[in-house]
Design a protein around this motif. Sequence first.
Motif, PDB file in Angstrom:
ATOM      1  N   LYS A 198       8.576  -0.671   6.519  1.00 15.67           N
ATOM      2  CA  LYS A 198       9.815  -1.088   5.863  1.00 15.67           C
ATOM      3  C   LYS A 198       9.629  -2.394   5.112  1.00 15.67           C
ATOM      4  N   LEU A 199       8.975  -3.360   5.742  1.00 14.42           N
ATOM      5  CA  LEU A 199       8.787  -4.650   5.093  1.00 14.42           C
ATOM      6  C   LEU A 199       7.854  -4.551   3.897  1.00 14.42           C
ATOM      7  N   ASN A 200       6.959  -3.579   3.910  1.00 20.14           N
ATOM      8  CA  ASN A 200       6.107  -3.349   2.752  1.00 20.14           C
ATOM      9  C   ASN A 200       6.947  -2.948   1.547  1.00 20.14           C
ATOM     10  N   ALA A 259       4.721   1.611  -0.630  1.00 20.38           N
ATOM     11  CA  ALA A 259       5.933   0.797  -0.554  1.00 20.38           C
ATOM     12  C   ALA A 259       7.182   1.601  -0.912  1.00 20.38           C
ATOM     13  N   VAL A 260       7.059   2.531  -1.844  1.00 20.86           N
ATOM     14  CA  VAL A 260       8.200   3.350  -2.271  1.00 20.86           C
ATOM     15  C   VAL A 260       8.815   4.103  -1.096  1.00 20.86           C
ATOM     16  N   PHE A 261       7.975   4.686  -0.242  1.00 19.47           N
ATOM     17  CA  PHE A 261       8.476   5.533   0.831  1.00 19.47           C
ATOM     18  C   PHE A 261       8.736   4.787   2.133  1.00 19.47           C
ATOM     19  N   GLY A 262       8.136   3.615   2.302  1.00 19.63           N
ATOM     20  CA  GLY A 262       8.221   2.927   3.581  1.00 19.63           C
ATOM     21  C   GLY A 262       9.615   2.514   4.002  1.00 19.63           C
ATOM     22  N   CYS A 263      10.495   2.293   3.038  1.00 18.60           N
ATOM     23  CA  CYS A 263      11.819   1.766   3.350  1.00 18.60           C
ATOM     24  C   CYS A 263      12.877   2.852   3.540  1.00 18.60           C
ATOM     25  N   LEU A 264      12.518   4.101   3.417  1.00 15.78           N
ATOM     26  CA  LEU A 264      13.510   5.165   3.509  1.00 15.78           C
ATOM     27  C   LEU A 264      13.908   5.423   4.960  1.00 15.78           C
ATOM     28  N   ASN A 265      15.200   5.603   5.193  1.00 12.06           N
ATOM     29  CA  ASN A 265      15.652   5.979   6.524  1.00 12.06           C
ATOM     30  C   ASN A 265      15.043   7.320   6.896  1.00 12.06           C
ATOM     31  N   GLY A 266      14.464   7.390   8.075  1.00  8.81           N
ATOM     32  CA  GLY A 266      13.822   8.612   8.525  1.00  8.81           C
ATOM     33  C   GLY A 266      12.312   8.590   8.377  1.00  8.81           C
ATOM     34  N   VAL A 267      11.792   7.699   7.536  1.00 11.15           N
ATOM     35  CA  VAL A 267      10.344   7.547   7.413  1.00 11.15           C
ATOM     36  C   VAL A 267       9.863   6.622   8.529  1.00 11.15           C
ATOM     37  N   LEU A 316      11.459  -2.500  -3.315  1.00 11.49           N
ATOM     38  CA  LEU A 316      11.643  -1.078  -3.566  1.00 11.49           C
ATOM     39  C   LEU A 316      12.542  -0.414  -2.526  1.00 11.49           C
ATOM     40  N   CYS A 317      13.112  -1.198  -1.621  1.00  8.30           N
ATOM     41  CA  CYS A 317      14.063  -0.638  -0.663  1.00  8.30           C
ATOM     42  C   CYS A 317      15.381  -0.326  -1.371  1.00  8.30           C
ATOM     43  N   PRO A 318      16.143   0.636  -0.843  1.00  6.87           N
ATOM     44  CA  PRO A 318      17.505   0.813  -1.348  1.00  6.87           C
ATOM     45  C   PRO A 318      18.268  -0.509  -1.238  1.00  6.87           C
ATOM     46  N   LYS A 376      -0.545  -1.385   3.545  1.00  9.61           N
ATOM     47  CA  LYS A 376       0.555  -2.362   3.517  1.00  9.61           C
ATOM     48  C   LYS A 376       0.221  -3.512   2.560  1.00  9.61           C
ATOM     49  N   PHE A 377      -0.276  -3.156   1.404  1.00 10.06           N
ATOM     50  CA  PHE A 377      -0.774  -4.141   0.445  1.00 10.06           C
ATOM     51  C   PHE A 377       0.310  -5.108  -0.007  1.00 10.06           C
ATOM     52  N   GLU A 378       1.499  -4.591  -0.311  1.00  8.43           N
ATOM     53  CA  GLU A 378       2.575  -5.457  -0.794  1.00  8.43           C
ATOM     54  C   GLU A 378       3.015  -6.434   0.284  1.00  8.43           C
ATOM     55  N   LEU A 379       3.062  -5.987   1.523  1.00 12.66           N
ATOM     56  CA  LEU A 379       3.436  -6.863   2.631  1.00 12.66           C
ATOM     57  C   LEU A 379       2.423  -7.985   2.805  1.00 12.66           C
ATOM     58  N   LYS A 380       1.163  -7.677   2.665  1.00 11.63           N
ATOM     59  CA  LYS A 380       0.110  -8.676   2.869  1.00 11.63           C
ATOM     60  C   LYS A 380       0.120  -9.758   1.804  1.00 11.63           C
TER      61      LYS A 380
END
Length: 249
Positions: free
Chosen positions: A214-216, A62-70, A222-224, A185-189
Amino acid sequence: MASAERNLLLNFLTLASLSILCADTAFSIRIPDRISSIPRELSEPSLKTAVLSLGSFWRSEAVFGCLNGVVRTTAGYTGGSKINPEYRSLGDHAESVLVEYDPKAINFRQLLEIFWSSHDPRQVFGQGPDVGNQYRSIIFINGTEEARLASMSKEREQTKSRSSIVTTQIQQLGSFYPAEPEHQKFELKRHPLLLQLIGNLPENELERSSLAAKLNGYAAELCPPRTQKQIDAKINEIIRKGWPVLRDV
């Protein structure tokens, strides 16, 4: 939208749509058998990968999923010698996250900055309440340049405090084994409404979806801040328009 308000909104909409969800057989999440324990090929040759261990892979993904470019994230196991590790039988592997990213939008150095800021690299044998060898801190490197950047970043992290030692290992990347589907995608689920908003993707599509990544992060808050607000706005727009499928954020 504040955290409490977001949770109330999601909970309210989940309850309001419960009859719809229960009646829709497509809502059930299909979980196929684990297909492969070998590193998957990148779907776009222009992408790069980074593999990092910073505690529980549920949160790390989840930490990395929301970063632009990931572009995509995958929870998995690496850093050990056991063949085909499983969640209940990891051997000497660590829980890790594989990050597929566009080097034109984000680079390895920036990913390392997120790595250091997202866990305690001075905690020995675990992270927070998670204690054990599988939660150790590791930067996996693949090449001389990554080794140089990892070493420099670790040195900088150590200078922040001389009273304790940075325990993070820097290790050559070997085989990466994707974790079982239920760990992706545990947090999303944990938020069925969000799964519904993106069309209840089959498990294999959910794992590879950039939107799901991103939604995770969003589900784990944890998104910016700017990205969190953008996703809040998208969800509110869907509510106003009458429940279309969310395609992007």
